[in-house]
Design a protein around this motif. Structure first.
Motif, PDB file in Angstrom:
ATOM      1  N   ASP A  83      -2.646  -0.168   0.632  1.00  0.00           N
ATOM      2  CA  ASP A  83      -2.056   0.978  -0.050  1.00  0.00           C
ATOM      3  C   ASP A  83      -0.652   0.586  -0.487  1.00  0.00           C
ATOM      4  OD1 ASP A  83      -0.550   0.987   2.293  1.00  0.00           O
ATOM      5  OD2 ASP A  83      -1.406   2.854   3.061  1.00  0.00           O
ATOM      6  N   LEU A  84       0.083   1.527  -1.099  1.00  0.00           N
ATOM      7  CA  LEU A  84       1.395   1.194  -1.622  1.00  0.00           C
ATOM      8  C   LEU A  84       2.340   0.724  -0.518  1.00  0.00           C
ATOM      9  CD1 LEU A  84       3.332   1.014  -3.974  1.00  0.00           C
ATOM     10  CD2 LEU A  84       3.825   3.453  -3.703  1.00  0.00           C
ATOM     11  N   HIS A  86      -3.350  -2.365 -11.018  1.00  0.00           N
ATOM     12  CA  HIS A  86      -1.981  -1.972 -10.675  1.00  0.00           C
ATOM     13  C   HIS A  86      -1.024  -2.207 -11.842  1.00  0.00           C
ATOM     14  CE1 HIS A  86      -2.635  -0.888  -6.561  1.00  0.00           C
ATOM     15  NE2 HIS A  86      -2.986  -2.109  -6.164  1.00  0.00           N
TER      16      HIS A  86
END
Length: 338
Positions: free
Chosen positions: A30-31, A235
Motif C-alpha cells: 500500500d502507499l 502508479h
C-alpha cells in the motif's frame, strides 16, 4: 530454455533469490509500504559493498536544489572527484536518474554507481531526486528531470564545471527519464547546439504500452516481472491515454538529431526488447548507437555488479563511452588521471 532464470550465474541466482525473499513486490504494497521502501539504503561496508561495488573516499558528496516549473525545489546529490582542484572548472557533468519504476528507489542507494562514474569518468555527477508516484503521477518525474537538467546547463559556475558538456544516464525508469530529457533539451536548443553530448541508458523502459515481446517471454523473470511492471505503470501512468506520450514513452518521440547513445540491456529482463527497439529506432534516423546485451543477467544488474560475472565489463563500457563523448576534442590530462 534459453531465457530460463536457471541460466543465471550461480552467485547471481543465489543473490536474486535472497533479494526477492526479503522484500515484498510493489503490487503487494500500500502507499505506506511504498513510502517505507523508498528509505531503504545499504551500508557501504562489507559484505554489502562486495555486492554493490562500494562507495569511494576519493569522491566528495554535497547537496543542492534546482527549481521546478511549479515552484518545487528538486533535491540534487552532487559527486565530485576529490582530485579535482577547487579552481578546476573544465570538468563535464553527468546527470543521473535513479531507477525504481518511478515509484521506489532513492539517490543514496545509487551512491556506489554515481561515485564510480564521478571518479572514473572525471566528471561532476548530479543525481536528481525527482518526485515519485503515486503521489506525483506522470509526467511530473519527467518534468523534474528536464527542469533539473535545464538548471544545471545554465549554472556551470555554481557546479564549478563545464556545463556545455553534459551527459544523461539512468537505469530502468531512470533510463526512461534520461531518454526523455535528451529529447526535451534538444527541443529547447537550436539544431546542433544541445549541451547533451551523450545518453547512457541502462535497461531503459521506453514503451509504456508494454508491446515488447520480451515482456511476455520473460513475464516471470527474476528481479522484475510483468506483474511488477503493470503495478509500476498503474502508479505512474493511471491514464492509459498517456502511454504514447513521448514524456513517458520516449520511443514515440521525435528521435532525429539526438546525441549518441549507449544502451545496455540484460538478457533475462522483460525490458530487454524496450532497449533493443529504442536502439533500432535511433539508428533508423541516423543517431549513433552502441547496444550491448549482457547475457545471463537479470534486470537491475548494474546495482549489484559484485555478484554478476559481467559487472566489471558493464562498468568499463559505461565509463568508456561517457569519457569518449564528454572528452571528444577536449582532452585534459588532469581530468583523465594523467
Amino acid at each position: 530454455m534459453r531465457h530460463s532464470p536457471f541460466t543465471m550465474y550461480p552467485r547471481t541466482a543465489a543473490f536474486t533469490a535472497l533479494y526477492e525473499r526479503l522484500g515484498a513486490p510493489v503490487e503487494r504494497l500500500d502507499l505506506a509500504g511504498i513510502r517505507r521502501s523508498r528509505g531503504v539504503v545499504y551500508p557501504q561496508v562489507p559484505p554489502f559493498s562486495w555486492i554493490t561495488g562500494g562507495g569511494g573516499r576519493s569522491v566528495g558528496v554535497s547537496f543542492g536544489t534546482a527549481p521546478a516549473r511549479d515552484g518545487y525545489e528538486i533535491p540534487l546529490r552532487l559527486y565530485r572527484p576529490r582530485r579535482l582542484r577547487d579552481t578546476q572548472t573544465d570538468v563535464p557533468v553527468v546527470l543521473f536518474f535513479h531507477g525504481g519504476g518511478w515509484v521506489q528507489g532513492n539517490v543514496v542507494m545509487y551512491d556506489p554507481l554515481c561515485m564510480h562514474l564521478a571518479e572514473q569518468v572525471g566528471a561532476v555527477v548530479v543525481s536528481v531526486d525527482y518526485r515519485l508516484a503515486p503521489e506525483h503521477p506522470a509526467p511530473l518525474a519527467a518534468h523534474d528531470a528536464i527542469d533539473a537538467t535545464g538548471w544545471v546547463a545554465h549554472h556551470g559556475a555554481v557546479l564549478r564545471a563545464d556545463t556545455s558538456r553534459l551527459a544523461v544516464c539512468g537505469d530502468s525508469a531512470g533510463g526512461n527519464l534520461a531518454a526523455v530529457v535528451a529529447q526535451a533539451i534538444r527541443d529547447d536548443h537550436e539544431a546542433g547546439t544541445s549541451p547533451i553530448r551523450h545518453q547512457a541508458l541502462i535497461y531503459p523502459a521506453t514503451d509504456m504500452t508494454m508491446s515488447s515481446p520480451s515482456i511476455d517471454e520473460l513475464a516471470d523473470a527474476p528481479m522484475l516481472t510483468k506483474t511488477n511492471m503493470l503495478a509500476f505503470r498503474d502508479h505512474y501512468c493511471p491514464d492509459p491515454a498517456s502511454y504514447v506520450d513521448p514524456l513517458v514513452s520516449p520511443l514515440f518521440g521525435d528521435l532525429a538529431d539526438l546525441p549518441p547513445a549507449l544502451i545496455q540491456t540484460a538478457d533475462l529482463d522483460p525490458l530487454r526488447d524496450d532497449g533493443t527497439r529504442y536502439a533500432d529506432a535511433l539508428r533508423a534516423v541516423g543517431v549513433p548507437v552502441r547496444l550491448t546485451n549482457y547475457l545471463r543477467v537479470p534486470h537491475g544488474f548494474a546495482s549489484f555488479p559484485g555478484v554478476v560475472a559481467t559487472g566489471a565489463q558493464h562498468r568499463a563500457e559505461l565509463v568508456g563511452e561517457l569519457r569518449t563523448h564528454l572528452y571528444a576534442a577536449h582532452v585534459s590530462p588532469d581530468l583523465l588521471g594523467g
